[in-house]
Write a protein that holds these residues in place. Structure first.
Motif, PDB file in Angstrom:
ATOM      1  N   PHE A  82      -5.485  -7.915  11.628  1.00 49.71           N
ATOM      2  CA  PHE A  82      -6.952  -8.229  10.859  1.00 49.71           C
ATOM      3  C   PHE A  82      -6.803  -9.181   9.679  1.00 49.71           C
ATOM      4  CE2 PHE A  82      -6.848  -5.269   7.387  1.00 49.71           C
ATOM      5  CZ  PHE A  82      -5.718  -4.445   7.569  1.00 49.71           C
ATOM      6  N   GLU A 136       0.857  -1.308   0.003  1.00 48.69           N
ATOM      7  CA  GLU A 136       0.067  -0.048  -0.048  1.00 48.69           C
ATOM      8  C   GLU A 136       0.656   1.294   0.035  1.00 48.69           C
ATOM      9  OE1 GLU A 136      -3.487   0.098  -0.279  1.00 48.69           O
ATOM     10  OE2 GLU A 136      -2.807  -1.952  -1.026  1.00 48.69           O
ATOM     11  N   GLU A 142     -15.870   2.727   5.467  1.00 50.00           N
ATOM     12  CA  GLU A 142     -15.200   2.061   4.429  1.00 50.00           C
ATOM     13  C   GLU A 142     -15.005   0.535   4.720  1.00 50.00           C
ATOM     14  OE1 GLU A 142     -11.260   3.164   3.146  1.00 50.00           O
ATOM     15  OE2 GLU A 142     -10.662   0.920   2.595  1.00 50.00           O
ATOM     16  N   ILE A 143     -15.587  -0.465   4.204  1.00 44.40           N
ATOM     17  CA  ILE A 143     -15.656  -1.738   4.419  1.00 44.40           C
ATOM     18  C   ILE A 143     -14.500  -2.417   3.242  1.00 44.40           C
ATOM     19  CG2 ILE A 143     -17.622  -2.416   3.060  1.00 44.40           C
ATOM     20  CD1 ILE A 143     -18.293  -4.295   5.592  1.00 44.40           C
ATOM     21  N   ILE A 144     -14.680  -1.958   2.121  1.00 43.05           N
ATOM     22  CA  ILE A 144     -13.785  -2.683   0.847  1.00 43.05           C
ATOM     23  C   ILE A 144     -12.999  -1.565   0.262  1.00 43.05           C
ATOM     24  CG2 ILE A 144     -14.005  -3.400  -1.226  1.00 43.05           C
ATOM     25  CD1 ILE A 144     -16.291  -5.237  -0.522  1.00 43.05           C
ATOM     26  N   GLY A 145     -11.701  -1.863   0.030  1.00 47.44           N
ATOM     27  CA  GLY A 145     -10.995  -1.137  -0.731  1.00 47.44           C
ATOM     28  C   GLY A 145     -10.276  -1.802  -1.943  1.00 47.44           C
ATOM     29  N   LEU A 171      -7.239  -2.313  13.793  1.00 47.03           N
ATOM     30  CA  LEU A 171      -6.616  -3.416  14.180  1.00 47.03           C
ATOM     31  C   LEU A 171      -5.170  -3.174  13.954  1.00 47.03           C
ATOM     32  CD1 LEU A 171      -9.082  -6.408  14.744  1.00 47.03           C
ATOM     33  CD2 LEU A 171      -8.170  -4.870  16.650  1.00 47.03           C
ATOM     34  N   ARG A 195      -0.779  -4.015  10.505  1.00 49.87           N
ATOM     35  CA  ARG A 195      -0.639  -2.706   9.986  1.00 49.87           C
ATOM     36  C   ARG A 195      -0.495  -1.944  11.230  1.00 49.87           C
ATOM     37  NH1 ARG A 195      -4.562  -0.947   4.952  1.00 49.87           N
ATOM     38  NH2 ARG A 195      -4.091  -2.935   3.778  1.00 49.87           N
ATOM     39  N   GLY A 200     -12.238  -5.808   4.533  1.00 52.60           N
ATOM     40  CA  GLY A 200     -11.763  -6.045   5.984  1.00 52.60           C
ATOM     41  C   GLY A 200     -12.650  -6.942   6.588  1.00 52.60           C
ATOM     42  N   GLU A 220      -0.695   0.830  12.152  1.00 49.56           N
ATOM     43  CA  GLU A 220      -1.243   2.208  12.351  1.00 49.56           C
ATOM     44  C   GLU A 220      -1.305   2.599  13.787  1.00 49.56           C
ATOM     45  OE1 GLU A 220      -4.042   2.457   8.645  1.00 49.56           O
ATOM     46  OE2 GLU A 220      -4.343   0.735  10.031  1.00 49.56           O
ATOM     47  N   GLN A 237      -2.080  -8.625  -2.007  1.00 54.63           N
ATOM     48  CA  GLN A 237      -2.545  -8.320  -3.411  1.00 54.63           C
ATOM     49  C   GLN A 237      -1.627  -8.298  -4.648  1.00 54.63           C
ATOM     50  OE1 GLN A 237      -3.737  -4.159  -4.262  1.00 54.63           O
ATOM     51  NE2 GLN A 237      -3.251  -4.284  -6.293  1.00 54.63           N
ATOM     52  N   SER A 294      -1.067  -6.659   2.940  1.00 52.63           N
ATOM     53  CA  SER A 294      -1.911  -7.315   1.859  1.00 52.63           C
ATOM     54  C   SER A 294      -1.273  -8.058   1.101  1.00 52.63           C
ATOM     55  CB  SER A 294      -2.387  -5.792   0.992  1.00 52.63           C
ATOM     56  OG  SER A 294      -2.997  -6.400  -0.213  1.00 52.63           O
ATOM     57  N   GLU A 329      -9.160 -10.957  -0.125  1.00 49.92           N
ATOM     58  CA  GLU A 329      -8.806 -10.495  -1.426  1.00 49.92           C
ATOM     59  C   GLU A 329      -8.903 -11.068  -2.702  1.00 49.92           C
ATOM     60  OE1 GLU A 329      -5.450  -7.309  -0.714  1.00 49.92           O
ATOM     61  OE2 GLU A 329      -4.699  -9.222   0.476  1.00 49.92           O
ATOM     62  N   ARG A 337      -6.350  -2.676 -11.662  1.00 46.76           N
ATOM     63  CA  ARG A 337      -4.825  -2.547 -11.732  1.00 46.76           C
ATOM     64  C   ARG A 337      -4.214  -2.144 -12.911  1.00 46.76           C
ATOM     65  NH1 ARG A 337      -6.284  -3.421  -6.643  1.00 46.76           N
ATOM     66  NH2 ARG A 337      -6.637  -5.664  -6.280  1.00 46.76           N
TER      67      ARG A 337
HETATM   68  O1  4AD Z   1      -8.216  -0.093   1.635  1.00 51.01           O
HETATM   69  P1  4AD Z   1      -6.839  -1.129   1.679  1.00 51.01           P
HETATM   70  O2  4AD Z   1      -5.927  -0.505   2.284  1.00 51.01           O
HETATM   71  O3  4AD Z   1      -6.980  -1.876   0.452  1.00 51.01           O
HETATM   72  C1  4AD Z   1      -5.638  -2.818   0.225  1.00 51.01           C
HETATM   73  O4  4AD Z   1      -4.840  -3.292   1.076  1.00 51.01           O
HETATM   74  C2  4AD Z   1      -5.752  -3.408  -1.185  1.00 51.01           C
HETATM   75  N1  4AD Z   1      -4.487  -3.778  -1.382  1.00 51.01           N
HETATM   76  C3  4AD Z   1      -6.748  -4.361  -1.237  1.00 51.01           C
HETATM   77  C4  4AD Z   1      -6.802  -4.896  -2.596  1.00 51.01           C
HETATM   78  O5  4AD Z   1      -6.996  -4.146  -3.484  1.00 51.01           O
HETATM   79  N2  4AD Z   1      -6.572  -6.161  -2.901  1.00 51.01           N
HETATM   80  O6  4AD Z   1      -7.600  -2.448   2.959  1.00 51.01           O
HETATM   81  C5  4AD Z   1      -8.695  -3.200   2.347  1.00 51.01           C
HETATM   82  C6  4AD Z   1      -9.706  -3.145   3.750  1.00 51.01           C
HETATM   83  C7  4AD Z   1     -10.321  -1.749   4.243  1.00 51.01           C
HETATM   84  O7  4AD Z   1     -11.483  -1.157   3.094  1.00 51.01           O
HETATM   85  C8  4AD Z   1     -10.769  -2.006   5.591  1.00 51.01           C
HETATM   86  O8  4AD Z   1     -12.101  -2.750   5.596  1.00 51.01           O
HETATM   87  C9  4AD Z   1      -9.776  -2.962   6.031  1.00 51.01           C
HETATM   88  O9  4AD Z   1      -9.105  -3.585   4.874  1.00 51.01           O
HETATM   89  N3  4AD Z   1      -8.689  -2.429   6.863  1.00 51.01           N
HETATM   90  C10 4AD Z   1      -8.667  -2.594   8.067  1.00 51.01           C
HETATM   91  N4  4AD Z   1      -9.308  -3.515   8.987  1.00 51.01           N
HETATM   92  C11 4AD Z   1      -8.780  -3.450  10.379  1.00 51.01           C
HETATM   93  N5  4AD Z   1      -8.061  -2.800  10.933  1.00 51.01           N
HETATM   94  C12 4AD Z   1      -7.348  -2.121   9.959  1.00 51.01           C
HETATM   95  N6  4AD Z   1      -5.869  -1.368  10.461  1.00 51.01           N
HETATM   96  C13 4AD Z   1      -7.457  -2.041   8.738  1.00 51.01           C
HETATM   97  N7  4AD Z   1      -6.870  -1.262   7.490  1.00 51.01           N
HETATM   98  C14 4AD Z   1      -7.812  -1.628   6.356  1.00 51.01           C
END
Ligand code: 4AD
Ligand code: MG
Length: 451
Positions: free
Chosen positions: A232, A169, A374-377, A229, A219, A422, A221, A198, A196, A236, A381
């Motif tokens: 988590f 990311e 946000e539930i999905i990112g 978290l 992560r 997530g 964070e 990915q 990830s 994908e 590509r």
């Molecule tokens: O949006 P994110 O960062 O997307 C990716 O990692 C891409 N590489 C995914 C891909 O395209 N294959 O993270 C995806 C999802 C987020 O929308 C969120 O739901 C969850 O992961 N997420 C977390 N859940 C819990 N704790 C955290 N620290 C999270 N960070 C992201």
């Protein structure tokens, strides 16, 4: 000896007159002079089995004082119709044994109605409560439903590494992996826990067509929020020949399939959670399952947000990253349904996203749901090698560090797309729980790795 069975089977399929041996823990125990009422749970279902035991049953006297909340017991008897409300059958017991006592003065789960904070401090015991039993059963259903959904659609389940040397990311918030016994890098270079799967999933999609991962991600964070978290789980999917619209269709169908599975397998759990955790739960889930998701661009979203009569904590203008308050406003208040946002400014999104023709936006996809945001990112590509290379360079990263990833699109490149769900956020959404620490059995977050 009666038939051993899970309480779920006894309660749902047991025939009146059949003899059973029921095993479980005491949710409660009350008695009169003549009979003792034992309420048993065993985790197979939200429901409890009531066993009615005459106090003159041989051996009862000796164990009576051990029949306290939390004690583990074996009760034998014959199934009879229950005069009580809300239960089809009960056990007319004639034999009882205590396997493990739970001292009434020291067992912490005596009374009902403990705070979530307190239960978090005894995470090793909280699975025994009604709430956490329901949450973790729903979690299990969501995992099974994930495998069914993707399996049925021809997506192959793949395993991507947990230890990695690349930061997918580009966020830089990672945990380093070191051997305790060596000072040098064990892997010959700096290694981290993955954020990830990915990039590896993309490599596999170019061989297997359609794949998905379901694994732990990490992560560092430093944000102590109710939605983040440090450890988590993420699902994908990655599909060759998919564009951003196929990606959106897949995301919408997947979320709806998860909800359908929960209603099918966890009706009692949802009923309980809807009563005691979130009164809107059933309505939110049904409307998400039955309504078409809204699809808008980032530019539309910024438009709506700037026109909204709202004091934003984070002011809105084209180019900002949407914050939780904005995401929740769009899903919860403005559209009152899930919203899929695409075409984000390229500056705020990762390097691997497909560049749109306007040269300002990328084919990103964020799915926002009420209560969670946000539930999905995900994204389509960038498969055009020259564009990918110039983006990596423009972001100040070295092409050598991405040589294997660039190879993917050097040979047989095709449009492809995917996303990350997530998993804990999906569990929150489906249970009504408000803190992400309460949908994973043993949460890991900043300052916290107990149990
Ligand atoms: O949006 P994110 O960062 O997307 C990716 O990692 C891409 N590489 C995914 C891909 O395209 N294959 O993270 C995806 C999802 C987020 O929308 C969120 O739901 C969850 O992961 N997420 C977390 N859940 C819990 N704790 C955290 N620290 C999270 N960070 C992201
Ligand atoms: Mg994201």
């Amino acid at each position: 000896m009666g038939k051993h069975a899970l309480l779920k089977q006894i309660l749902e399929e047991g025939q009146v007159g059949e003899r059973f041996t029921a095993r479980g823990w005491l949710r409660s125990h009350r008695g009169s002079k003549a009979v003792s009422f034992l309420v048993l749970y065993d985790g197979s279902t939200m429901k409890t089995l009531q066993a009615v035991l005459p106090t003159d049953t041989p051996g009862y006297e000796e164990v009576a004082h051990q029949l306290t909340t939390g004690a583990s017991v074996v009760v034998e008897g014959v199934l009879v119709e229950s005069p009580g409300k809300g239960q089809r059958v009960e056990l007319k017991a004639d034999k009882v044994a205590v396997l493990g006592v739970a001292d009434a003065d020291t067992y912490p789960l005596q009374k009902k109605g403990h705070s979530m904070e307190f239960l978090r401090s005894i995470a090793h015991l909280r699975a025994r409560t009604n709430v956490f039993g329901a949450v973790f059963r729903v979690r299990a259903t969501l995992a099974q439903a994930t495998h069914r959904f993707f399996g049925d659609r021809g997506f192959h389940y793949v395993h991507t590494p947990i230890i990695t040397a690349s930061d997918c990311e580009g966020a830089g918030e990672m945990f380093e992996v070191k051997a305790t016994s060596t000072k040098d890098h064990f892997f010959g270079r700096q290694a981290m826990l993955t954020v990830s799967g990915q990039l590896n999933a993309e490599a596999l999609a170019y061989g297997l067509g359609q794949v998905y991962t379901f694994g732990p991600t990490f992560r560092a964070e430093n944000s102590n929020t109710s939605r983040h978290l440090a450890e988590f789980w993420m699902i994908e999917p990655e599909a060759a020949f998919y564009d951003i619209h196929d990606d959106m269709d897949l995301a919408e169908a997947y979320l709806k399939a998860l909800i359908t599975a929960v209603f099918e397998h966890n009706a009692d759990d949802i009923d309980f959670l809807g009563k005691f955790v979130d009164k809107q739960l059933v309505q939110t889930l049904e409307s998400t399952r039955d309504q078409t998701f809204e699809r808008i661009t980032y530019t539309d979203a910024v438009d709506i947000l700037t026109k909204a009569k709202r004091e934003w904590e984070f002011p809105v203008s084209w180019g900002i990253d949407l914050q939780s308050e904005h995401e929740r406003f769009l899903a919860e208040e403005h559209f009152k349904r899930p919203v899929m946002i695409t075409a984000y400014p390229k500056e705020i999104k990762a390097f691997y996203m497909f560049n749109n023709d306007d040269d300002k936006t990328v084919a990103a996809l964020d799915v926002l749901v009420p209560r969670i945001g946000e539930i999905i990112g995900g994204s389509q590509r960038e498969h055009r090698l020259d564009r990918l290379e110039s983006r990596i360079t423009a972001d100040g990263m070295a092409l050598e560090d991405y040589s294997w990833y660039l190879d993917l699109n050097r040979f047989g490149a095709v449009p492809h797309a995917g996303f990350g769900l997530g998993f804990e956020r999906a569990v929150m959404f489906c249970t009504g729980m408000t803190n992400i620490r309460d949908v994973v059995p043993f949460p890991r977050s900043v300052g916290q790795a107990a149990f």
